[in-house]
Design an enzyme around this catalytic site. Structure first.
Site, PDB file in Angstrom:
ATOM      1  N   MET A 167       0.843  -1.206   0.000  1.00  0.00           N
ATOM      2  CA  MET A 167       0.000   0.000   0.000  1.00  0.00           C
ATOM      3  C   MET A 167       0.879   1.258   0.000  1.00  0.00           C
ATOM      4  O   MET A 167       0.390   2.351   0.280  1.00  0.00           O
ATOM      5  CB  MET A 167      -0.941  -0.019   1.201  1.00  0.00           C
ATOM      6  N   GLY A 168       2.175   1.093  -0.289  1.00  0.00           N
ATOM      7  CA  GLY A 168       3.054   2.257  -0.399  1.00  0.00           C
ATOM      8  C   GLY A 168       3.604   2.725   0.929  1.00  0.00           C
ATOM      9  O   GLY A 168       3.511   2.019   1.940  1.00  0.00           O
ATOM     10  N   LEU A 182       6.783   3.073   1.482  1.00  0.00           N
ATOM     11  CA  LEU A 182       7.638   1.887   1.588  1.00  0.00           C
ATOM     12  C   LEU A 182       8.799   2.084   2.568  1.00  0.00           C
ATOM     13  O   LEU A 182       9.354   3.170   2.688  1.00  0.00           O
ATOM     14  CB  LEU A 182       8.178   1.521   0.203  1.00  0.00           C
ATOM     15  N   HIS A 183       9.142   0.995   3.249  1.00  0.00           N
ATOM     16  CA  HIS A 183      10.236   0.988   4.217  1.00  0.00           C
ATOM     17  C   HIS A 183      11.023  -0.301   4.039  1.00  0.00           C
ATOM     18  O   HIS A 183      10.727  -1.100   3.134  1.00  0.00           O
ATOM     19  CB  HIS A 183       9.683   1.143   5.638  1.00  0.00           C
ATOM     20  N   HIS A 232       9.194  -3.665   3.397  1.00  0.00           N
ATOM     21  CA  HIS A 232       8.802  -3.925   2.003  1.00  0.00           C
ATOM     22  C   HIS A 232      10.020  -4.335   1.172  1.00  0.00           C
ATOM     23  O   HIS A 232       9.927  -5.203   0.298  1.00  0.00           O
ATOM     24  CB  HIS A 232       8.181  -2.671   1.377  1.00  0.00           C
ATOM     25  N   GLN A 292     -10.235  -2.672   2.273  1.00  0.00           N
ATOM     26  CA  GLN A 292      -9.782  -3.288   3.522  1.00  0.00           C
ATOM     27  C   GLN A 292      -9.717  -2.317   4.697  1.00  0.00           C
ATOM     28  O   GLN A 292      -9.252  -2.674   5.775  1.00  0.00           O
ATOM     29  CB  GLN A 292      -8.440  -3.995   3.320  1.00  0.00           C
ATOM     30  N   SER A 311       6.598  -0.227   9.945  1.00  0.00           N
ATOM     31  CA  SER A 311       5.238  -0.113   9.411  1.00  0.00           C
ATOM     32  C   SER A 311       5.084   1.263   8.793  1.00  0.00           C
ATOM     33  O   SER A 311       5.662   2.236   9.289  1.00  0.00           O
ATOM     34  CB  SER A 311       4.229  -0.270  10.554  1.00  0.00           C
ATOM     35  N   SER A 312       4.298   1.339   7.744  1.00  0.00           N
ATOM     36  CA  SER A 312       4.037   2.651   7.122  1.00  0.00           C
ATOM     37  C   SER A 312       3.376   3.577   8.133  1.00  0.00           C
ATOM     38  O   SER A 312       3.570   4.788   8.107  1.00  0.00           O
ATOM     39  CB  SER A 312       3.117   2.488   5.913  1.00  0.00           C
TER      40      SER A 312
HETATM   41  P1  AMP Z   1       1.447  -2.797   3.516  1.00  0.00           P
HETATM   42  O1  AMP Z   1       2.026  -1.820   2.544  1.00  0.00           O
HETATM   43  O2  AMP Z   1       1.447  -2.331   4.931  1.00  0.00           O
HETATM   44  O3  AMP Z   1       0.102  -3.327   3.071  1.00  0.00           O
HETATM   45  O4  AMP Z   1       2.405  -4.045   3.499  1.00  0.00           O
HETATM   46  C1  AMP Z   1       2.721  -4.689   2.304  1.00  0.00           C
HETATM   47  C2  AMP Z   1       3.434  -5.962   2.625  1.00  0.00           C
HETATM   48  O5  AMP Z   1       4.622  -5.659   3.358  1.00  0.00           O
HETATM   49  C3  AMP Z   1       2.591  -6.892   3.502  1.00  0.00           C
HETATM   50  O6  AMP Z   1       2.785  -8.232   3.054  1.00  0.00           O
HETATM   51  C4  AMP Z   1       3.174  -6.671   4.860  1.00  0.00           C
HETATM   52  O7  AMP Z   1       3.018  -7.777   5.731  1.00  0.00           O
HETATM   53  C5  AMP Z   1       4.645  -6.450   4.531  1.00  0.00           C
HETATM   54  N1  AMP Z   1       5.312  -5.754   5.625  1.00  0.00           N
HETATM   55  C6  AMP Z   1       4.891  -4.637   6.267  1.00  0.00           C
HETATM   56  N2  AMP Z   1       5.739  -4.326   7.265  1.00  0.00           N
HETATM   57  C7  AMP Z   1       6.701  -5.272   7.270  1.00  0.00           C
HETATM   58  C8  AMP Z   1       7.855  -5.502   8.070  1.00  0.00           C
HETATM   59  N3  AMP Z   1       8.186  -4.698   9.077  1.00  0.00           N
HETATM   60  N4  AMP Z   1       8.638  -6.578   7.778  1.00  0.00           N
HETATM   61  C9  AMP Z   1       8.311  -7.412   6.759  1.00  0.00           C
HETATM   62  N5  AMP Z   1       7.233  -7.234   5.959  1.00  0.00           N
HETATM   63  C10 AMP Z   1       6.441  -6.185   6.217  1.00  0.00           C
END
Ligand code: AMP
Length: 287
Positions: A30-31, A33-34, A37, A61, A187-188
């Protein structure tokens, strides 16, 4: 890195790659990014010829409009990070492409109770939205493997179930959680935390690790209560739930049998909702 904004062109590209015998790993995001990701991009690059990523803040969601509205968006920075990590293709879907009006029929999921606790209980409709977007992506674009973060433990189990229910030929790979130096899961949403709240939030993973290290089923209720108290002690934090569940069925642990066990937590940190988890592979005993 190739950037697609239109699914037909993307599909043509992916089909040609498949015909040329190339494998495709898919990293949905969902962008904002860190490093978490980027760990998924690296895992995909290591096992596939092509890594396809999407940035799509999936409206389906979000159970709270305010959460959707405040979700951080930074497409240009994100594209630069993906490029540096050698992501091959970025697709930026429009909502109408993912959820076309007209002939699109909503799926019916059978999550087999995987959605009944934790995020499923506290975010009504959330996992329908996750399942819906993942099913749409699988139907729209050919790929071989999908890379998901273990940080969203329940989400990984739900996506595996969607793949199983619809008999898709896709491998779901779970990638370990990337953490800040103090332990906070990346986390974003961390972008929305004050400096103080972010610092305080390190206690979440430290406490999950403490429960893991002292785990015994007989002491579980006391351990969970003590863990909640440790976290709630911070003026910035309030535990929403802390649950020990069977790591495969995701039902609340009722006896000592199931292993592994997963501890899942949700914490409010100054208006921002953070989740984390830790898997306990075997029974730990004190001493
Ligand atoms: P999101 O952009 O938050 O929807 O996350 C996209 C993907 O990145 C999802 O599969 C998350 O579980 C994964 N993700 C988010 N944070 C982390 C993290 N700290 N370590 C590993 N994967 C992550």
């Amino acid at each position: 890195m190739l950037i697609f904004k239109e699914v037909n062109a993307l599909r043509t590209y992916l089909e040609a790659s498949e015909e040329a015998g190339k494998t495709v790993g898919f990293v949905p995001t969902m962008g904002a990014l860190h490093e978490g990701h980027m760990a998924l991009i690296r895992a995909s690059n290591a096992s596939n010829d092509i890594t396809l990523s999407t940035i799509f803040v999936n409206p389906a969601q979000f159970n709270e409009q305010s959460d959707f509205d405040s979700y951080p968006v930074q497409i240009e920075q994100d594209a630069a990070k993906l490029e540096l990590e050698n992501c091959t293709v970025l697709y930026l879907p429009k909502v109408e492409e993912v959820y076309p009006s007209g002939d699109y029929e909503k799926p019916v999921f059978d999550f087999k109770g995987l959605d009944s606790q934790m995020e499923g209980a506290f975010r009504p409709g959330h996992f329908f939205g996750v399942g819906e977007v993942i099913k749409r992506f699988i139907d729209l674009m050919p790929f071989h493997r999908m890379y998901l973060g273990a940080k969203d433990y329940q989400q990984v189990q739900i996506v595996k179930r969607v793949v199983e229910q619809f008999d898709y030929d896709v491998e779901v790979v779970s990638v370990p959680t990337e953490r800040e130096a103090g332990g906070l899961a990346m986390s974003s949403r961390n972008l929305l935390l004050s400096k103080e709240a972010k610092e305080a939030a390190n206690v979440i993973y430290q406490t999950l690790s403490w429960v893991r290290d002292h785990y015994s089923f007989d002491q579980l209720d006391q351990l969970l209560e003590a863990a909640k108290a440790k976290i709630n002690h911070s003026e910035h934090l309030e535990v929403e739930y802390l649950i020990a569940a069977d790591a495969s069925t995701l039902q609340i642990l009722k006896n000592a049998e199931p292993t592994p066990v997963v501890l899942c937590i949700s914490v409010w940190a100054n208006g921002v909702r953070l989740i984390d988890n830790i898997v306990i592979e075997r029974e730990y005993s004190i001493g």
